[in-house]
Design a protein around this motif. Structure first.
Motif, PDB file in Angstrom:
ATOM      1  N   THR A 127       0.849  -1.197   0.000  1.00  0.00           N
ATOM      2  CA  THR A 127       0.000   0.000   0.000  1.00  0.00           C
ATOM      3  C   THR A 127       0.877   1.237   0.000  1.00  0.00           C
ATOM      4  O   THR A 127       1.995   1.230   0.534  1.00  0.00           O
ATOM      5  CB  THR A 127      -0.934   0.046   1.229  1.00  0.00           C
ATOM      6  OG1 THR A 127      -0.143   0.077   2.420  1.00  0.00           O
ATOM      7  CG2 THR A 127      -1.865  -1.161   1.252  1.00  0.00           C
ATOM      8  N   GLU A 129       0.386   5.769   0.198  1.00  0.00           N
ATOM      9  CA  GLU A 129      -0.502   6.930   0.305  1.00  0.00           C
ATOM     10  C   GLU A 129      -0.028   7.901  -0.765  1.00  0.00           C
ATOM     11  O   GLU A 129       1.003   8.551  -0.609  1.00  0.00           O
ATOM     12  CB  GLU A 129      -0.431   7.518   1.705  1.00  0.00           C
ATOM     13  CG  GLU A 129      -1.624   8.415   2.041  1.00  0.00           C
ATOM     14  CD  GLU A 129      -1.564   9.750   1.324  1.00  0.00           C
ATOM     15  OE1 GLU A 129      -2.212   9.889   0.252  1.00  0.00           O
ATOM     16  OE2 GLU A 129      -0.871  10.640   1.817  1.00  0.00           O
ATOM     17  N   CYS A 365      -9.310   1.936   0.469  1.00  0.00           N
ATOM     18  CA  CYS A 365     -10.408   2.214   1.388  1.00  0.00           C
ATOM     19  C   CYS A 365     -11.655   2.489   0.567  1.00  0.00           C
ATOM     20  O   CYS A 365     -11.560   2.789  -0.631  1.00  0.00           O
ATOM     21  CB  CYS A 365     -10.082   3.414   2.287  1.00  0.00           C
ATOM     22  SG  CYS A 365     -10.047   4.997   1.408  1.00  0.00           S
ATOM     23  N   GLU A 369     -14.732   6.991   2.497  1.00  0.00           N
ATOM     24  CA  GLU A 369     -13.825   7.287   3.605  1.00  0.00           C
ATOM     25  C   GLU A 369     -12.719   8.274   3.223  1.00  0.00           C
ATOM     26  O   GLU A 369     -11.920   8.663   4.069  1.00  0.00           O
ATOM     27  CB  GLU A 369     -13.193   5.990   4.125  1.00  0.00           C
ATOM     28  CG  GLU A 369     -14.195   5.072   4.803  1.00  0.00           C
ATOM     29  CD  GLU A 369     -13.529   3.826   5.386  1.00  0.00           C
ATOM     30  OE1 GLU A 369     -12.270   3.756   5.378  1.00  0.00           O
ATOM     31  OE2 GLU A 369     -14.262   2.938   5.836  1.00  0.00           O
TER      32      GLU A 369
END
Length: 390
Positions: A127, A129, A365, A369
């Protein structure tokens, strides 16, 4: 037709989902008098032809209020978007030569290296961001490269820019930005180069028409505006592609679509649903409605970009959309975004690098969210967590 709404349509969920509100205004009340979330009255203009005309109408003024006399000048006291012609023209012409296609294109190989290096530095995570891990450091590195910011100055500039955008200790941040800009001007006066700061400073020396304070404001605005808008636009581009997996796969299969795809993504969504606030210098008739002198006016770029009168099937993302870039995300007329070419280069390079590095990625997500900040004039996607296949 006009309307006055004591409840602001620009509050609540507008930052995350402005489309429904703007479409309703555009189709039902294209020139609407509403209130902002702060309770201030403003006129919203939402149809493409009216928005484009508004960009070109000198009666819609951007002139800001100068700082109080006697206070020492500091960067961003007056930015380029706080001036009308001829002052705007006088100051803008210093920077225009630095952002021509001929000066921007040679940066491409280095921008590609920066994108590749940043992605490589992430390793092979499951993952990421996107905003903090890639978009922000990549855009800041490009900014420092193009503006010729020396390595020892980068941390101080990053701290000032980050604090300003995060609304943290803004007075100290403005002092820090001002100090960086003035030091860069002094360095270029002593030893000029070919970076943006050098080009602007040389033009300033030759001009004799722009004060040093105006030069400081110009460079500070170019640095700040050239960073955050690009970061946010990159996040919104990736989010749009994730929302349209068929178009994402189309782009993967045909990388030659990328230049056209970037323009379509700029049309599709934008951090700034409205241009900078304008003030009517006289009664102005727009779309059959008279906006009284002294009124605040917001030209809705986002609504215009989805106007069916200007774009066929506007609510369909089509990365191969014919007709070239007809969106208004960079504005129009005298205030057309001076850094548009650099922004498009960054978006093109970044998206190309992401698709090459990650054969597949998806939101980590539920879309509900995702968190947004900012306001109705500048939306900010706080984070974009992705599950990736390296």
């Amino acid at each position: 037709m006009t309307t006055t709404d004591t409840r602001s349509p620009l509050g609540g969920d507008f930052i995350a989902h402005p489309d429904a509100v703007l479409a309703g205004l555009r189709e039902g009340c294209p020139v609407a008098r509403v209130t902002t979330p702060a309770g201030r009255p403003v006129w919203l203009v939402t149809r493409a032809a009216d928005v484009r005309a508004g960009f070109l109408d000198p009666r819609l003024s951007l002139r800001g209020t100068p700082p109080q006399p006697g206070r020492p000048h500091r960067a961003l006291d007056m930015t380029l978007v706080n001036y009308d012609p001829p002052d705007h023209t006088r100051i803008r012409r210093l920077a225009a030569p630095a952002f021509t296609p001929g000066r921007i294109a040679p940066h491409r190989p280095r921008v590609e290296q920066l994108a590749t290096a940043r992605l490589a530095a992430l390793g092979t995570p499951e993952t990421v961001e996107l905003m903090a891990d890639f978009a922000e450091p990549f855009a800041f590195a490009v900014l420092c490269e193009v503006f010729g910011i020396p390595e020892q100055t980068v941390p101080k500039l990053h701290r000032a820019v980050s604090d300003l955008l995060g609304y943290r200790d803004t007075e100290r941040a403005l002092d820090g930005l001002d100090a960086v800009i003035r030091a860069q001007i002094a360095d270029r006066l002593a030893e000029p180069g070919e970076d943006v700061v050098s080009v602007v400073v040389r033009a300033w020396q030759a001009s004799g028409e722009v004060t040093e304070a105006e030069l400081v404001d110009l460079l500070a605005m170019l640095l700040l505006a050239g960073f955050d808008s690009t970061v946010q636009m990159l996040g919104m581009c990736v989010l749009a592609l994730l929302d349209h997996p068929g178009e994402l796969e189309r782009l993967r299969a045909d990388p030659a679509l990328m230049p056209r795809a970037v323009d379509e993504l700029l049309r599709w969504d934008t951090p700034g649903p409205f241009s900078t606030r304008r003030v009517a210098l006289a009664d102005v008739q727009i779309g059959g409605t008279v906006i009284p002198a002294g009124s605040s006016v917001l030209l809705s770029v986002a609504a215009a970009n989805h106007d069916p009168r200007s774009h066929q099937d506007p609510d369909r993302l089509d990365l191969g959309r014919p007709g070239g870039p007809r969106h208004l995300s960079f504005g129009a007329g005298p205030h057309y975004c001076i850094g548009a070419g650099l922004a498009k280069l960054e978006l093109t390079v970044a998206l190309t690098a992401l698709l090459a590095r990650w054969p597949a990625f998806r939101l980590a997500c539920p879309p509900t969210e995702l968190s947004w900040s900012g306001g109705h004039q500048h939306r900010r996607l706080k984070a974009l967590p992705l599950t990736v296949c390296p």
